[in-house]
Write a protein that holds these residues in place. Structure first.
Motif, PDB file in Angstrom:
ATOM      1  N   ASP A 114      -0.633   0.729  -4.219  1.00  0.00           N
ATOM      2  CA  ASP A 114      -1.388  -0.282  -3.669  1.00  0.00           C
ATOM      3  C   ASP A 114      -1.666  -0.037  -2.085  1.00  0.00           C
ATOM      4  O   ASP A 114      -2.235  -0.500  -1.392  1.00  0.00           O
ATOM      5  N   ARG A 115      -0.733   0.790  -1.570  1.00  0.00           N
ATOM      6  CA  ARG A 115      -0.559   1.074  -0.023  1.00  0.00           C
ATOM      7  C   ARG A 115      -1.815   2.156   0.278  1.00  0.00           C
ATOM      8  O   ARG A 115      -2.626   2.104   1.155  1.00  0.00           O
ATOM      9  N   ASP A 116      -2.095   3.134  -0.706  1.00  0.00           N
ATOM     10  CA  ASP A 116      -2.829   4.400  -0.429  1.00  0.00           C
ATOM     11  C   ASP A 116      -4.269   4.358  -1.199  1.00  0.00           C
ATOM     12  O   ASP A 116      -5.141   5.234  -0.954  1.00  0.00           O
ATOM     13  N   TYR A 117      -4.162   3.308  -2.077  1.00  0.00           N
ATOM     14  CA  TYR A 117      -5.505   3.245  -2.988  1.00  0.00           C
ATOM     15  C   TYR A 117      -6.051   2.090  -2.528  1.00  0.00           C
ATOM     16  O   TYR A 117      -5.449   0.982  -3.146  1.00  0.00           O
ATOM     17  N   GLU A 118      -7.445   1.992  -2.552  1.00  0.00           N
ATOM     18  CA  GLU A 118      -8.094   0.574  -2.145  1.00  0.00           C
ATOM     19  C   GLU A 118      -8.254  -0.026  -3.550  1.00  0.00           C
ATOM     20  O   GLU A 118      -8.193  -1.254  -3.661  1.00  0.00           O
TER      21      GLU A 118
END
Lengths: 245, 434
Positions: free
Chosen positions: B203-207
């Protein structure tokens, strides 16, 4: 890029067709009676990609303004090569039967105002030796029926006028296209029960675009109305008069 | 005459009248029927239905009013489809801030249901990107609403199920993109724990993140599936082509094609659709966001009796246990759908009084309508969701009890004050009067 004048620009068929023009990046000059609605259509067409959109609030029945309108359109767009005439009302047949004034009003809106416009445009296009005239007529003009013969009379006159115009302007390289839609699901026909033969204004606009591209003469939309109307015209009058149509 | 059903085609409801306004200046019809705006009929249950009342078919209000290419602010009428917006703005380097799993919904519907998408953990709901809207009310005429003007009515209208008046137009802040492509990864995972691990680390690196779940898998494979994550692609040398023409599912099936055999076969094959555990591709945005839009009328697959969709959210503290309990019931019942979807919502609350998304995990799937059997199964699921302190999504619901609705949406009484006195819906009558 075309320079297109659209009269009756808030009619559903005109609006759907204008969206196609806008996507092609044409310049548009829109005419309609209701200023708020005209403004909504204009901003839509601008957003959809029209290069230029100009408007004039005008009742097409005000025939004294027609010459000026065409000059205005030509000047502000830097030319005029196409006109789409789409304004009209669906006559109240019963009201017309009991009042000639009502009938005259319908003929004024659906026939005489068009003839006035076309007279001016024809002369300009004949002079400049090019141009495309597209007019929304109707299958209702192909044969008089008790349910809507006043509207039919107006459309028959328009169709015949266009026939003559096409013949006259052929030598000047001007295209005259008569569009005869069948049943179209628009605000004008909101009170009708809709069966299988009804189509959307988008469908009609697709046919109009194609007709312009192919420089067609008379186009029934959708195509199957051509055959329906051939059959309807073939019915002998002494039999036709007994039918409830 | 055009049909006015909901997407699940259950329950059946027949409006007494249908009006099709084409212009923002048109007044409401004068007769005494209760009114409800109807967009493109993509709500699944009865929130878009008004049995014996009148519908306002809003598709005639489909004009773009303005688009600022530099700021990405779009103003359009409520009947414009998200598909129309994408067709207009993607070539200019803009994209919807939030999109649901179908692009065939109207802007009005997207606001009224405060829809969410695979990027909820980043951007929240659709309503959070609406800057301003115009509402026609039977008692006040046209009312402009935003966070600064008529803010209460604005917040009631977001997720307001179309009950606060007819939305005429809205202004939406779009988000910039480099191109129409998506940079995506699909990762196979073998159980629920693995899903939560993947979700936490992605969830941090992928929208955009979402998972497809094999809802028939049991035991140590319970909750296995494919995890999809992606971002809008950076500038590319060669862009993927948009998919070809969409096909329509031609006819109503006389019986549902979705049954335990077809489901088992599909799920097993789909789970193994890629050989490698992880596959990375650059794809056009359409198949990534709208896999089902490729088949128009896919709801016909479920036959004439229709289907019921179920989407719930359960709070983060007990998400794993709750989802496990839900999946166990579904797998044991050997029901459920080809497309069962699991996602972890973010912490951004929507201002909408009746907004569905909230922190936690959300599970969505559909069930062929098998009458009482299906209703009983969904009631069982509701018991778990209710005791966990979760909620069920009104836009997808056709059967939750009034008692559960009022528990899931405690601000419903506050909301009620903003309902237009002439507006009502089948859904609203069901959940407030029973």
């Amino acid at each position: 890029m075309r320079h297109i004048l659209i009269v009756g620009a808030t009619s559903a068929i005109a609006e759907a067709t204008a969206r196609r023009f806008a996507q092609e990046g044409d310049r548009l000059y829109l005419v309609a009676r209701n200023p708020e609605r005209l403004a909504a259509v204009a901003s839509d067409l601008e957003t959809r990609g029209a290069t230029q959109v100009e408007t004039m609030v005008l009742d097409a029945n005000d025939t004294t303004k027609h010459s000026e309108l065409i000059t205005q359109a030509e000047t502000t767009m830097g030319g005029l090569d196409t006109i789409l005439v789409a304004h009209g009302t669906l006559s109240d047949q019963k009201a017309c039967e009991s009042s000639f004034d009502e009938t005259l009003k319908e003929l004024q809106t659906n026939c005489l105002s068009l003839i006035s416009l076309l007279t001016h445009v024809a002369n300009r296009f004949e002079e400049q030796k090019h141009g495309t005239i597209v007019v929304i007529s109707s299958v209702a003009g192909d044969r008089g029926r008790q349910s809507n013969y006043v509207y039919g009379t107006a459309k028959a006159a328009v169709s015949t006028f266009l026939q003559g115009l096409r013949n006259r302007l052929y030598r000047s390289g001007v295209t005259v296209i008569t569009i005869k839609p069948g049943f179209v699901d628009t605000p004008m026909t909101a009170s009708f029960r809709k069966g299988k033969l009804w189509v959307s204004p988008e469908k009609i606009s697709e046919g109009i675009s194609r007709a312009i591209q192919r420089k067609s003469d008379v186009v029934y939309l959708p195509w199957f109305w051509k055959f329906i109307m051939v059959v309807i015209r073939l019915i002998p009058e002494n039999f036709f008069k007994k039918m409830k149509l | 005459m055009k049909g006015y059903a909901s997407w699940g085609r259950y329950p059946k409801a027949i409006p007494a009248m249908v009006y099709g306004p084409h212009w923002a200046d048109e007044l409401f019809p004068k007769d005494a029927h209760f009114l409800l705006p109807y967009g493109n009929g993509r709500s699944y249950g009865d929130s878009c239905l008004n049995d014996s009342g009148a519908l306002l078919d809003m598709r005639g209000l489909d004009r773009f009013l303005s688009f600022d290419h530099s700021t990405g602010i779009l103003r359009c009428e409520a009947g414009v489809l998200l598909a129309d917006i994408l067709a207009l703005v993607v070539p200019m380097g803009w994209f919807l801030p939030v999109t649901p799993g179908t692009r065939f919904v109207t802007v009005g519907g997207a606001i009224a249901n405060d829809v969410h998408g695979k990027n909820h953990h980043r951007t929240g709901t659709f309503g959070q990107h609406v800057q301003r809207l115009a509402l026609r009310r039977s008692d006040q005429g046209v009312v402009l609403c935003s966070v600064t003007e008529n803010a209460d009515l604005f917040h009631a209208t977001i997720a307001g199920l179309g009950l606060t008046g007819a939305i005429l137009w809205a202004e939406i802040q779009l988000r910039p993109i480099a191109n129409a492509a998506m940079d995506t990864e699909t990762i196979r995972f073998s159980n629920l724990d693995a899903f939560f691990d993947l979700s936490g680390e992605s969830d941090r690196d992928y929208e955009y993140t979402v998972a497809w779940i094999d809802c028939l898998a049991q035991g140590k494979f319970l909750g296995r599936g494919l995890f999809m994550r992606g971002n809008h692609a950076t500038p590319q040398e060669k862009l993927p082509a948009p998919p070809g023409k969409t096909r329509g599912f031609p006819v109503d099936m006389p019986f549902p094609l979705v049954n335990v055999w077809s489901l088992r076969a599909f799920n097993s094959l789909y789970y193994r659709k890629q050989f490698a555990k992880m596959r990375r591709t650059i794809t056009h945005y359409e198949p990534f966001f709208y896999p089902l839009d490729g088949v128009l009328h896919w709801n016909r697959l479920y036959g004439r009796r229709g289907f019921l969709q179920y989407q719930c959210v359960v709070p983060p503290e007990s998400a794993k246990e709750s989802i496990r309990a839900l999946l166990e019931i579904i797998a044991t019942a050997r029901s459920g759908s080809f497309l069962a979807v699991l996602k972890v919502f973010g912490n951004r609350f929507s201002p909408g009084l009746l907004s569905f998304p909230r922190p936690g995990a959300t599970l969505a799937l559909d069930f062929p309508n098998q009458g009482q059997h299906t209703l009983d199964l969904l009631d069982q699921l509701d018991t778990i969701v209710a005791s966990a302190g979760g909620a069920v999504y009104p836009a997808k619901d056709a059967r939750m009890s009034g008692e559960h609705f009022r528990q899931y949406f405690p601000r419903w009484e506050e909301f009620q004050r903003y309902i237009d006195p002439r507006f009502s819906s089948s859904f609203w009558r069901r959940v407030t009067r029973t």
